[in-house]
Every structure is written in structure tokens, then in C-alpha cells.
Motif scaffolding. Structure first.
Motif, short mmCIF file in Angstrom:
data_model
loop_
_atom_site.label_atom_id
_atom_site.label_comp_id
_atom_site.label_asym_id
_atom_site.label_seq_id
_atom_site.Cartn_x
_atom_site.Cartn_y
_atom_site.Cartn_z
N UNK A 160 0.82 -1.20 0.00
CA UNK A 160 0.00 0.00 0.00
C UNK A 160 0.86 1.26 0.00
N UNK A 161 0.56 2.18 -0.90
CA UNK A 161 1.22 3.49 -0.95
C UNK A 161 0.14 4.53 -0.70
N UNK A 162 0.27 5.29 0.39
CA UNK A 162 -0.75 6.32 0.70
C UNK A 162 -0.44 7.58 -0.10
N UNK A 163 -1.37 8.53 -0.09
CA UNK A 163 -1.16 9.79 -0.82
C UNK A 163 0.05 10.52 -0.22
N UNK A 164 0.17 10.50 1.10
CA UNK A 164 1.30 11.16 1.77
C UNK A 164 2.63 10.55 1.29
N UNK A 165 2.67 9.19 1.22
CA UNK A 165 3.90 8.51 0.78
C UNK A 165 4.17 8.83 -0.68
N UNK A 166 3.12 8.92 -1.49
CA UNK A 166 3.29 9.24 -2.90
C UNK A 166 3.93 10.61 -3.06
#
Lengths: 84, 280
Positions: free
Chosen positions: B261-267
Motif C-alpha cells: 500500500x502506498x498512501x497519498x502522503x507517501x506518494x
């Protein structure tokens, strides 16, 4: 993240567990030696294929007979110590 | 395998002279556990020996110690003449090792490298495919198949790092994570493991992240970068609904690509990283 096993090319999430159990690798030195052997064998097979392809072309052009093709292939295998 | 399946009773416990006991080759403890016997000795003096040691008949009328090395050493230091023991007959050499191992593993005090060694030995001794052998070891020594698989994988931890685990400098799981992250570069693994033994978990965990992002970096470069404290900057950003949807879609695409999982913050952090690395 999945990694590909250098020996059987299977994708695995835990490469160390996979090579230790399915290839019985016990340390880094064994791993490195086996990777080297595997790569050498792959290279040999690639050269053998190139050679047999060239023999097939000669055979199709009637430059060598079927028997000569088989003998030349066998000779290459023996001289290059190719084990399947 | 062990033929004596009936329960051990009080009748089976005998007092055996300490001078008749030798430490067996089958005893899986490879170190003499002479340190920290004081607590055990005090307990023995106060309440006696609760668990008899286990012996098998040896040569010339003597006995081989299969399990109970620390108890035996404690009795010797207390200058006792005899020790309560159970004598087991009719075991083949592999069964003796299994018995010694199971005796120790359930005390949870078996040294890490001995555990790896016994699993390695049994894995090489048994017949069948890998899964069958692991299941057999699991049944024989009384741990789960996944634990057996874990110990077999621990064989790949470099010996220097295994020693660090033995000496309590790093945990077995830290040693394994570091080995996995920097495999098969032995020198890097050892250097990062030594670093990990001196710093908190959060710090050496950063070394694993740095190593993943920069696989060609040397151990020194990785250590230097992971030693820097992360800079925290907090701010809030307002997106239009459209922009938010696009970011969410991109995050989902990255999640599929990276198989996690890649969150928007991580993106957003990844995009900043990539932009800065591009040199523009």
C-alpha cells in the motif's frame, strides 16, 4: 517486494528462506559459487543454441548431413563439458 | 526414534555418581555453560533438583550426558557426589540429538547457533522433499514448521553476525533483516550489523531503507546517511477535489506496482524524492 531466485527463477518474498530450503544453500560463499556456476551454464547453453542454429542452417543448405549435424553437436557438448 | 514411550516415574530416577558422567557428543549445547550458575546453585541448595538430568549408557560403565549440562556443572561446583538422573536406553545417534534438543528448546535457553545447527543436521539427515523434511523436524523437536524454516534460513546469516546474536549484541531477527537487506554482500552485512549493535532500532532501521534506495552505496555511506536525524516539517495542503482524485489514482497505481500500500502522503514524499534526485 518479491525477488527472483537466481537458480530456479521463481519469484519469492523471502529469497534467503527460499534458497536455504529449496537449494540447501548454507552460507554466502556457497551462494556466490552456485550463482557463478548457474551463470556459466546459462552462457554455455546460449552458445550451444547459437552453434546448433548455425548447424541447422548448414543442414538445410545441404552443406552437412543429418549424421554430421548430430556428431558435431555431440562433439561440441563433450568439448565444452555441457551437462544437462 | 525414542522407543520408551511410557511415562517416566519416580522409580526411574536414580542417583548417579558425577564421576561416571561424561558430556556427550550428542548434547547440543556446544558451550560449557559455566557462567551464571550461581542462581541455579542457590536454587539447588534451597529446594534440590526438580528435573533430573538425562543420561544414556556410554563406554566402560560410564554415562553420556544428553541433557542437563548446567545442572551437572552446578552439582559439580557444589561438590556433590551424586545427581538424580534418568537413564534412557536404545536410542540411535540421531534420536539422542533430537532428545537433547527438545529438552533444551522448551527451556527457551538453547543458544541460537546450536538451534541452527540441529535443524541443519536434521534437514540433511532426513529423506523426502523439503516440505516433508521440515514437517518431520517440526514433529520431532516440537516447534512449528515455520520456526524450523526460520532456523534453516538463519544458516545464511554470516558467522560473525551469528556470534553477535550469541553474545546478545543484536537480536536474531535484526541479524536476519540486515542479512536479507544487504545479501549477498558479507562485508556490508557485518558492518551494518556492528552498527546496529551500537545504535537504537529506529536508527539502524533507517540504514535498511537507505540501503534499499541506494543499493550501490557503501556500508560507510549508508551508516553516515542513516545517522542523520530525520527532519520533520509539518504543514497542511488543500487540494481541489479533482487533484485529490488524481493523486489517489496515482497512489493506487504505485501500490499495484510496488505490491504494497502506498498512501497519498507517501506518494507525495516519493515525488519530492524523485524530483530532488533528478537534479532539475
Amino acid at each position: 517486494m518479491k525477488q527472483k531466485c537466481p537458480f530456479c527463477e521463481k519469484e519469492t518474498a523471502d529469497l534467503l528462506k527460499h534458497v536455504s530450503i529449496y537449494h540447501n544453500i548454507k552460507n554466502i560463499e556457497e551462494f556466490d559459487d552456485k550463482v557463478k556456476d548457474t551463470n556459466e551454464k546459462k552462457e554455455k547453453i546460449k552458445k550451444f543454441k547459437e552453434y546448433t542454429d548455425s548447424l541447422m542452417i548448414q543442414f538445410r543448405n545441404n552443406k552437412i548431413s543429418g549424421e554430421e549435424l548430430r556428431e558435431l553437436r555431440k562433439k561440441w557438448e563433450v568439448e565444452n563439458k555441457l551437462k544437462w | 526414534m525414542v522407543k520408551e514411550e511410557r511415562k517416566i516415574t519416580q522409580r526411574d530416577i536414580k542417583e548417579i555418581g558425577l564421576n561416571l558422567i561424561e558430556i556427550s557428543d550428542y548434547n547440543v549445547r556446544t558451550e560449557r555453560q559455566k557462567e551464571n550458575l550461581e542462581e541455579l546453585k542457590t536454587s539447588i541448595e534451597r529446594i534440590g533438583l526438580i528435573h533430573p538430568i538425562i543420561l544414556v549408557p556410554g563406554k566402560q560403565g560410564k554415562y553420556d550426558l544428553l541433557a542437563g549440562q548446567r545442572r551437572f556443572l552446578a552439582f559439580a561446583q557444589l561438590k556433590q557426589k551424586t545427581i538424580p538422573a534418568v537413564i534412557i536406553n536404545d536410542l540411535d545417534s540421531l534420536s539422542k540429538k533430537i532428545l537433547s534438543f527438545t529438552e533444551n528448546i522448551h527451556r527457551r535457553d538453547l543458544p541460537y547457533s546450536d538451534t541452527i545447527r540441529i535443524c541443519d543436521e536434521l534437514f540433511n539427515s532426513y529423506k523426502g522433499n523439503e516440505k516433508q523434511r521440515i514437517e518431520k523436524i517440526s514433529k520431532d523437536i516440537g516447534v512449528s514448521p515455520s520456526t524450523v524454516a526460520k532456523y534453516l534460513a538463519y544458516r545464511l546469516v554470516p558467522k560473525n553476525v551469528q556470534m553477535m546474536v550469541e553474545n546478545g549484541k543484536i537480536s536474531a531477527s535484526a541479524a536476519y533483516k540486515i542479512t536479507t537487506a544487504f545479501w549477498p554482500n558479507a562485508a556490508k552485512i557485518v558492518k551494518i550489523a556492528k552498527y546496529a549493535s551500537d545504535v537504537p532500532n529506529t536508527t539502524w532501521s533507517r540504514a535498511l531503507d537507505v540501503g534499499r534506495k541506494k543499493p550501490d552505496a557503501s556500508a560507510d555511506e549508508i551508516i553516515k546517511e542513516s545517522s542523520k536525524s530525520p527532519q520533520e516539517l509539518q504543514f497542511s495542503v488543500s487540494f481541489t477535489p479533482n487533484t485529490y482524485e488524481v493523486l489517489k489514482q496515482k497512489a493506487d497505481e504505485r501500490s499495484k506496482l510496488e505490491k504494497k500500500e502506498v498512501t497519498i502522503k507517501e506518494l507525495i514524499l516519493q515525488i519530492i524524492d524523485e524530483y530532488l534526485s533528478s537534479g532539475k
